[in-house]
Design an enzyme around this catalytic site. Sequence first.
Site, PDB file in Angstrom:
ATOM      1  N   HIS A  51      -5.166  -4.678  -1.246  1.00  0.00           N
ATOM      2  CA  HIS A  51      -5.042  -3.777  -2.404  1.00  0.00           C
ATOM      3  C   HIS A  51      -4.827  -4.526  -3.726  1.00  0.00           C
ATOM      4  CE1 HIS A  51      -4.976  -0.253   0.218  1.00  0.00           C
ATOM      5  NE2 HIS A  51      -4.240  -0.995   1.030  1.00  0.00           N
TER       6      HIS A  51
ATOM      7  N   SER B  91       0.802  -1.225   0.000  1.00  0.00           N
ATOM      8  CA  SER B  91       0.000   0.000   0.000  1.00  0.00           C
ATOM      9  C   SER B  91       0.836   1.278   0.000  1.00  0.00           C
ATOM     10  CB  SER B  91      -0.957   0.006   1.185  1.00  0.00           C
ATOM     11  OG  SER B  91      -0.231   0.007   2.392  1.00  0.00           O
TER      12      SER B  91
ATOM     13  N   LYS C 230     -12.642  -2.458   0.553  1.00  0.00           N
ATOM     14  CA  LYS C 230     -12.067  -1.755  -0.608  1.00  0.00           C
ATOM     15  C   LYS C 230     -12.851  -2.153  -1.859  1.00  0.00           C
ATOM     16  CE  LYS C 230      -7.817  -0.941   1.863  1.00  0.00           C
ATOM     17  NZ  LYS C 230      -8.276  -1.252   3.235  1.00  0.00           N
TER      18      LYS C 230
HETATM   19  C1  LIG Z   1      -2.754  -4.163   3.576  1.00  0.00           C
HETATM   20  C2  LIG Z   1      -3.930  -3.929   4.461  1.00  0.00           C
HETATM   21  N1  LIG Z   1      -4.379  -4.918   5.229  1.00  0.00           N
HETATM   22  C3  LIG Z   1      -5.427  -4.751   6.061  1.00  0.00           C
HETATM   23  C4  LIG Z   1      -6.081  -3.547   6.136  1.00  0.00           C
HETATM   24  C5  LIG Z   1      -7.243  -3.377   7.080  1.00  0.00           C
HETATM   25  O1  LIG Z   1      -8.432  -3.388   6.385  1.00  0.00           O
HETATM   26  P1  LIG Z   1      -9.737  -2.600   6.891  1.00  0.00           P
HETATM   27  O2  LIG Z   1      -9.467  -1.142   6.658  1.00  0.00           O
HETATM   28  O3  LIG Z   1     -10.810  -3.110   6.012  1.00  0.00           O
HETATM   29  O4  LIG Z   1      -9.897  -2.920   8.324  1.00  0.00           O
HETATM   30  C6  LIG Z   1      -5.651  -2.473   5.348  1.00  0.00           C
HETATM   31  C7  LIG Z   1      -6.343  -1.173   5.412  1.00  0.00           C
HETATM   32  O5  LIG Z   1      -6.109  -0.242   4.742  1.00  0.00           O
HETATM   33  C8  LIG Z   1      -4.542  -2.668   4.492  1.00  0.00           C
HETATM   34  O6  LIG Z   1      -4.085  -1.669   3.719  1.00  0.00           O
END
Ligand SMILES: Cc1ncc(COP(=O)(O)O)c(C=O)c1O
Length: 437
Positions: free
Chosen positions: A255, A227, A287
């Site tokens: 992502h 990310s 997402k």
């Molecule tokens: C790589 C990654 N894993 C897990 C999450 C957590 O997901 P959530 O925002 O749906 O709790 C995110 C959130 O941005 C993320 O970027």
Amino acid sequence: MLSEKAGLFSNLSAEEKRRLLERMLREKDKKREKDSTTLESAFEFPPEYAGYRKKLETTGEEGVGDLFYRSFEGVNTRHALIDGVKAINFCSYNYLDLSGDERVGAAAKAAIETDGTSVSASRLVSGERPVHAALESALARWIGVDAALAFVGGYGTNEDVIGHLMGAGDLILYDSLIHASVQQGARLSGATVIPFPHNNPQALESILQRRRAQARHALIVVEGVYSMDGDIPDLPALVEIKQRHQALLMVDEAHSMGVIGATGKGLSQYAGVPPRSVDLWMGTLSKTFASCGGYIAGSQDMVSYLRHTAPGFVFSVGLAPPLAAAALAALQILEEQPQRVAVLHARALLFHTLARTAGLDVGVASPESAIVPIMVGESEKAARLSRALLKKGVLALPIGFPAVPENKARLRFFLSSAHTEEDIRSAVKALAAESAA
Ligand SMILES: Cc1ncc(COP(=O)(O)O)c(C=O)c1O
């Protein structure tokens, strides 16, 4: 009693009354002092918090309070509306524009009508609804594995599953740029935790050679698309390593699901690796899937084990019906309309190509990912650039230390199938002009 005391008080001389009042006031002050000391010593905020808070609450050059925690109006899609100002929005993870889609909204509303806004219990007890099983079997089929399990949050999925599966005597190896939720789960597990250099399977291999024999279980965790940098791991190399060292491999597809691969099936499709080669596919529903929650997909045995024992699943409420129904509807649209993924790929490639042509530094980002970082250097410079772009109608947020190393601050552009070619062209034009200014 009270009247007795009042009677005693009225018998005192003026001087005695004055002294008594003074003593009572002193005692009150002392009590107040004691209460506040008790509160302060019950919890001490970390010393660095004061500076962090000040930065987030101060606007302008001194802080970033004008950039974060702003109130947006409406669906997080192509355009953002902030305080009545409209901008092309590059800050949403609504990759396929399914949050805000009519059918997704209708599915959520229908689920509220049938099952209410909450299932009001763990699924183990009385929280199980048909929409949960429908979502989980659709996810498993789409990903190409036996089974899936839906949790109430993406962050919580990583924290809970990693913290639960691994324990003392085990070894967790994660990519050094892995998401905070994985790091937290690893910390809570009590296992030995070793981050390996970013996207470096050789470094992972050499750690396993040295440490695998001493550990009972070993777990490797990577992301499908990172990310912060928008790059993609070498899945075939990771699968080969995990097989040779008898380790579990977990991939966080937050992502990459709905983003990479010809029809958006994520990292396995992108890399041409059978989905069953990975033990734990983790993803978020917040997402591409336009909802809120997380999932784990994998073998029937692994999913059953988590369903019966993962504390964050067993001891927590079942996924809310409108959220499960929204994610299911979004998945159905994704399956029916692969052209959304094709449009997203075209927009991402256009952004990468125009940015590179304009001499902008996109770091190690892959042109297939929908995240394009524009490397800027100092955090203050990234904040300035973000403010300047918003004045030109383009919204992209800065990210600096401690989320990324010092002097590696950047502006991140999250692309969506909702963006038009014109959106991309005008954004990169504004970006190039402001970066040169
Ligand atoms: C790589 C990654 N894993 C897990 C999450 C957590 O997901 P959530 O925002 O749906 O709790 C995110 C959130 O941005 C993320 O970027």
